[in-house]
Write a protein that holds these residues in place. Structure first.
Motif, PDB file in Angstrom:
ATOM      1  N   ALA A   1     -29.313  23.395   0.771  1.00 58.12           N
ATOM      2  CA  ALA A   1     -28.024  23.060   0.153  1.00 58.12           C
ATOM      3  C   ALA A   1     -27.715  21.583   0.308  1.00 58.12           C
ATOM      4  O   ALA A   1     -27.247  20.925  -0.644  1.00 58.12           O
ATOM      5  CB  ALA A   1     -26.913  23.911   0.764  1.00 58.12           C
ATOM      6  N   ALA A   2     -27.983  21.019   1.482  1.00 58.60           N
ATOM      7  CA  ALA A   2     -27.729  19.594   1.713  1.00 58.60           C
ATOM      8  C   ALA A   2     -28.610  18.735   0.807  1.00 58.60           C
ATOM      9  O   ALA A   2     -28.146  17.736   0.245  1.00 58.60           O
ATOM     10  CB  ALA A   2     -27.975  19.244   3.184  1.00 58.60           C
ATOM     11  N   ASN A   3     -29.875  19.115   0.652  1.00 58.62           N
ATOM     12  CA  ASN A   3     -30.777  18.370  -0.229  1.00 58.62           C
ATOM     13  C   ASN A   3     -30.270  18.397  -1.664  1.00 58.62           C
ATOM     14  O   ASN A   3     -30.268  17.368  -2.366  1.00 58.62           O
ATOM     15  CB  ASN A   3     -32.196  18.948  -0.174  1.00 58.62           C
ATOM     16  CG  ASN A   3     -32.898  18.652   1.120  1.00 58.62           C
ATOM     17  OD1 ASN A   3     -32.462  17.824   1.904  1.00 58.62           O
ATOM     18  ND2 ASN A   3     -33.992  19.352   1.360  1.00 58.62           N
ATOM     19  N   LEU A   4     -29.848  19.571  -2.131  1.00 54.87           N
ATOM     20  CA  LEU A   4     -29.344  19.677  -3.498  1.00 54.87           C
ATOM     21  C   LEU A   4     -28.082  18.837  -3.677  1.00 54.87           C
ATOM     22  O   LEU A   4     -27.916  18.150  -4.682  1.00 54.87           O
ATOM     23  CB  LEU A   4     -29.061  21.151  -3.844  1.00 54.87           C
ATOM     24  CG  LEU A   4     -30.289  22.014  -4.051  1.00 54.87           C
ATOM     25  CD1 LEU A   4     -29.908  23.493  -4.031  1.00 54.87           C
ATOM     26  CD2 LEU A   4     -30.985  21.653  -5.346  1.00 54.87           C
ATOM     27  N   HIS A   5     -27.193  18.900  -2.691  1.00 57.29           N
ATOM     28  CA  HIS A   5     -25.956  18.132  -2.759  1.00 57.29           C
ATOM     29  C   HIS A   5     -26.253  16.635  -2.757  1.00 57.29           C
ATOM     30  O   HIS A   5     -25.671  15.880  -3.541  1.00 57.29           O
ATOM     31  CB  HIS A   5     -25.031  18.497  -1.599  1.00 57.29           C
ATOM     32  CG  HIS A   5     -23.719  17.832  -1.656  1.00 57.29           C
ATOM     33  ND1 HIS A   5     -22.760  18.192  -2.575  1.00 57.29           N
ATOM     34  CD2 HIS A   5     -23.205  16.818  -0.932  1.00 57.29           C
ATOM     35  CE1 HIS A   5     -21.696  17.413  -2.408  1.00 57.29           C
ATOM     36  NE2 HIS A   5     -21.953  16.585  -1.412  1.00 57.29           N
ATOM     37  N   GLU A   6     -27.171  16.223  -1.893  1.00 62.12           N
ATOM     38  CA  GLU A   6     -27.539  14.815  -1.800  1.00 62.12           C
ATOM     39  C   GLU A   6     -28.140  14.307  -3.110  1.00 62.12           C
ATOM     40  O   GLU A   6     -27.778  13.228  -3.598  1.00 62.12           O
ATOM     41  CB  GLU A   6     -28.552  14.652  -0.660  1.00 62.12           C
ATOM     42  CG  GLU A   6     -28.964  13.228  -0.375  1.00 62.12           C
ATOM     43  CD  GLU A   6     -29.962  13.178   0.756  1.00 62.12           C
ATOM     44  OE1 GLU A   6     -31.105  12.744   0.509  1.00 62.12           O
ATOM     45  OE2 GLU A   6     -29.598  13.599   1.866  1.00 62.12           O
ATOM     46  N   GLU A   7     -29.052  15.078  -3.701  1.00 59.93           N
ATOM     47  CA  GLU A   7     -29.654  14.660  -4.967  1.00 59.93           C
ATOM     48  C   GLU A   7     -28.622  14.591  -6.078  1.00 59.93           C
ATOM     49  O   GLU A   7     -28.655  13.693  -6.910  1.00 59.93           O
ATOM     50  CB  GLU A   7     -30.777  15.633  -5.367  1.00 59.93           C
ATOM     51  CG  GLU A   7     -32.071  15.383  -4.659  1.00 59.93           C
ATOM     52  CD  GLU A   7     -33.172  16.272  -5.189  1.00 59.93           C
ATOM     53  OE1 GLU A   7     -33.007  16.925  -6.231  1.00 59.93           O
ATOM     54  OE2 GLU A   7     -34.240  16.315  -4.541  1.00 59.93           O
ATOM     55  N   GLU A   8     -27.700  15.545  -6.086  1.00 55.74           N
ATOM     56  CA  GLU A   8     -26.670  15.557  -7.125  1.00 55.74           C
ATOM     57  C   GLU A   8     -25.748  14.359  -6.988  1.00 55.74           C
ATOM     58  O   GLU A   8     -25.316  13.775  -7.967  1.00 55.74           O
ATOM     59  CB  GLU A   8     -25.877  16.850  -7.051  1.00 55.74           C
ATOM     60  CG  GLU A   8     -24.936  17.030  -8.220  1.00 55.74           C
ATOM     61  CD  GLU A   8     -24.282  18.385  -8.222  1.00 55.74           C
ATOM     62  OE1 GLU A   8     -23.719  18.726  -9.284  1.00 55.74           O
ATOM     63  OE2 GLU A   8     -24.302  19.089  -7.212  1.00 55.74           O
ATOM     64  N   ALA A   9     -25.455  13.964  -5.751  1.00 53.68           N
ATOM     65  CA  ALA A   9     -24.558  12.832  -5.497  1.00 53.68           C
ATOM     66  C   ALA A   9     -25.173  11.525  -5.959  1.00 53.68           C
ATOM     67  O   ALA A   9     -24.443  10.584  -6.292  1.00 53.68           O
ATOM     68  CB  ALA A   9     -24.200  12.772  -4.018  1.00 53.68           C
ATOM     69  N   THR A  10     -26.509  11.435  -5.992  1.00 51.23           N
ATOM     70  CA  THR A  10     -27.160  10.187  -6.394  1.00 51.23           C
ATOM     71  C   THR A  10     -27.360  10.083  -7.893  1.00 51.23           C
ATOM     72  O   THR A  10     -27.830   9.064  -8.385  1.00 51.23           O
ATOM     73  CB  THR A  10     -28.521  10.029  -5.685  1.00 51.23           C
ATOM     74  OG1 THR A  10     -29.380  11.117  -6.059  1.00 51.23           O
ATOM     75  CG2 THR A  10     -28.346   9.983  -4.178  1.00 51.23           C
ATOM     76  N   ARG A  11     -27.016  11.122  -8.618  1.00 46.72           N
ATOM     77  CA  ARG A  11     -27.209  11.097 -10.072  1.00 46.72           C
ATOM     78  C   ARG A  11     -26.029  10.490 -10.775  1.00 46.72           C
ATOM     79  O   ARG A  11     -24.936  10.478 -10.467  1.00 46.72           O
ATOM     80  CB  ARG A  11     -27.446  12.503 -10.609  1.00 46.72           C
ATOM     81  CG  ARG A  11     -28.802  12.982 -10.179  1.00 46.72           C
ATOM     82  CD  ARG A  11     -29.115  14.316 -10.753  1.00 46.72           C
ATOM     83  NE  ARG A  11     -30.411  14.704 -10.208  1.00 46.72           N
ATOM     84  CZ  ARG A  11     -31.034  15.776 -10.544  1.00 46.72           C
ATOM     85  NH1 ARG A  11     -30.538  16.590 -11.411  1.00 46.72           N
ATOM     86  NH2 ARG A  11     -32.197  16.063 -10.033  1.00 46.72           N
TER      87      ARG A  11
END
Length: 151
Positions: A141-151
């Motif tokens: 979940a943290a990885n998905l959130h982190e990737e989404e935040a950088t988009r």
């Protein structure tokens, strides 16, 4: 990855479990029945009272006009209020109504009870396996959130 079917199996199970939980929780829920995006917005505003529409849109990854539509719907249902922003007269701050807060609390309590009941039905080994998987799921979940935040 050792198991090429893992992503599809994992995604299918998550979606299926979520759908079944929502169906069970809808039984006996007072009208009006709320859609998923409406509930997401209510939960977000409940957690962060005074949120602006633009901030909610960013957090939910939705277009501003989509969130504005959701806000209008929820205001019409008596679930949200719009309060003028004292710092910027053009903006409004969102707050859940007491009725919406009570409904969200009841939903969360029913969901927790349902999941607790279902987990209690599992053998000890299965509960232990699910507990052991939680750190990996949190990292996912943290990885998905982190990737989404950088988009």
């Amino acid at each position: 990855m050792d198991d090429p079917a893992l992503p599809a199996d994992f995604e299918g199970l998550l979606v299926g479990i979520n759908r079944l939980v929502r169906r069970r929780l809808r039984l006996g829920v007072p009208e009006p029945r709320l859609r998923g995006a409406q509930v997401e917005l209510l939960r977000l505003v409940g957690a962060r009272p005074g949120l602006r529409v633009s901030e909610a849109a960013e957090e939910l990854r939705l277009a501003g006009n989509s969130v504005s539509t959701l806000v209008r719907q929820l205001v019409g249902l008596g679930m949200l209020t719009r309060v003028p922003d004292p710092a910027d007269g053009r903006a409004v701050l969102l707050r859940v109504t007491p009725a919406a807060a009570a409904r969200l609390r009841a939903w969360e309590e029913r969901r927790a009870a349902l999941l607790r009941e279902q987990l209690d039905r599992l053998p000890d080994e299965d509960r232990a396996a699910l507990a052991a998987a939680l750190p990996a799921l949190r990292r996912l979940a943290a990885n998905l959130h982190e990737e989404e935040a950088t988009r």
